[in-house]
Write an enzyme that holds these catalytic residues in place. Structure first.
Site, PDB file in Angstrom:
ATOM      1  CE  LYS A  35       2.418 -11.513  16.878  1.00  0.00           C
ATOM      2  NZ  LYS A  35       3.826 -11.271  17.211  1.00  0.00           N
ATOM      3  CE1 TYR A 256       0.071   6.074 -13.623  1.00  0.00           C
ATOM      4  CE2 TYR A 256      -0.561   4.272 -12.146  1.00  0.00           C
ATOM      5  CZ  TYR A 256      -0.804   5.524 -12.686  1.00  0.00           C
ATOM      6  OH  TYR A 256      -1.916   6.225 -12.305  1.00  0.00           O
TER       7      TYR A 256
END
Length: 365
Positions: A35, A256
């Site tokens: 899956k 940042y």
């Protein structure tokens, strides 16, 4: 073009890991979970590899995932772990020879709308304590009666799911297994209990069928058993490339928010991966990467397209060098801890920008 980020999937490792699972559970049949695009590894390539290795069945979450495999001519039995949600899905599941995992009475009512001649194949899922999907254990007699009413249905067996199997000291797993066994005492049908953690840590869960997921991809879910000690091999190797190397003085900030401050004059490498590729922004300073077979560490926030790396331990680093984010001798389950997550999420979080390569497969490159 030179790929900026590459995920290399070693299909020989997939075959090895299936063999390890068979050695751990020699009396069980194996339903391998593919899956979520085979946990981010590429469902078609992985399913072909497992099918060629004679896996007993495959498991997906839903019909869409099963159809991807059938359209790729995968012929192995496929179980739909979440079942079906409409009569149209039920009819297509029958046509495509899929096994429907049934977890609620409304699904039984839906399946009873199929023609009596429909060759339906199904599992019943029981809730032994996970409390997600599944019939209450007290419903077993009622479910047995459903099967007696529909002798044309092909019953594959009874399954349940373990909530805490990756916690070897947690008694709840033994409680679940005992409750499941008690509810089914004297009731015919195959049993399936163990996921990867159940296979590794709980021998009593290795019954008629086992359902490995993470272990197929070379990771151990157990805190006290690393993959290498079990003989598992990581199937995914995720690499970026060095784009630049610059030196900064003590006191200079990186990235940042100026969250990383250089403690001394130091080299900083910029590499070509960011959260737009699936590199979690939650990774903190000190997260290990590998450059030129040596360990370097992240320094500064993850950007959309780039990461910055403290490469003081790699003085000969050069532009173009590969940067290993996980795989090989840098296990994904260890790296994941630096972002407060699991290897499952790292694998499934890779985006379409990543270039995938499948190697060591029969006819797959």
């Amino acid at each position: 073009m030179i790929p900026r980020v590459t995920a290399t999937i070693d299909l020989a490792a997939i075959r090895n890991n299936l063999a390890v699972i068979r050695r751990l559970a020699p009396k069980s049949r194996v339903m391998a979970a593919v899956k979520a695009d085979a946990y981010g590894h590429g469902a078609v390539a992985v399913a072909r590899t497992l099918e060629a290795a004679s896996v007993d069945a495959l498991a997906v979450a839903c019909l869409e995932e099963a159809m991807t495999l059938r359209q790729a001519h995968i012929q192995a039995p496929i179980a739909l772990l979440e079942g079906v949600i409409s009569i149209e899905e039920a009819a297509l599941a029958v046509y495509e020879r899929l096994q429907v995992v049934v977890h609620d009475h409304w699904q039984i009512a839906l399946l009873e709308q199929l023609p009596q001649t429909a060759r339906l194949s199904l599992w019943f899922k029981l809730d032994s304590g996970m409390h997600r999907l599944g019939f209450p254990l007290s419903d077993v007699p009622r479910l047995a009666e459903v099967l007696r009413r529909h002798p044309g249905w092909q019953f594959e067996g009874w399954m349940t799911h373990l909530a805490c199997a990756d916690e070897p000291d947690n008694p709840f797993t033994a409680t679940q297994i005992e409750a499941f066994d008690t509810a089914l005492r004297g009731v015919p049908g195959h049993r399936s209990i163990a996921n990867s953690a159940g296979i590794i840590g709980w021998p009593q869960a290795r019954v008629d069928w086992v359902r490995p997921g993470l272990a197929i991809y070379g990771c151990s879910p157990m805190p006290d058993a690393d993959a290498r000690s079990l003989g598992l091999q990581p199937a995914m190797r995720l690499e970026a490339r060095v784009l630049a190397v610059r030196r900064f003085a003590a006191g200079e900030s990186i990235g940042y928010g100026r969250k990383f401050i250089c403690t001394e004059e130091m080299p900083i490498a910029v590499a070509s991966i960011g959260y737009a590729d699936g590199m979690h922004r939650a990774f903190r300073d000190g997260t290990p990467v590998r450059v030129r077979n040596r360990t370097a560490v992240l320094a500064g926030r993850i950007s959309m397209d780039m990461i910055t790396i403290d490469v003081r331990a790699v003085p000969d680093v050069q532009v173009g060098d590969p940067v290993l984010l996980w795989g090989g001798d840098l296990p994904a389950e260890e790296v994941a801890r630096y972002a407060g997550t699991l290897s499952y999420e790292l694998f499934c979080g890779l985006t379409q920008r990543v270039k995938f390569r499948h190697i060591n497969g029969a006819g797959i490159a």
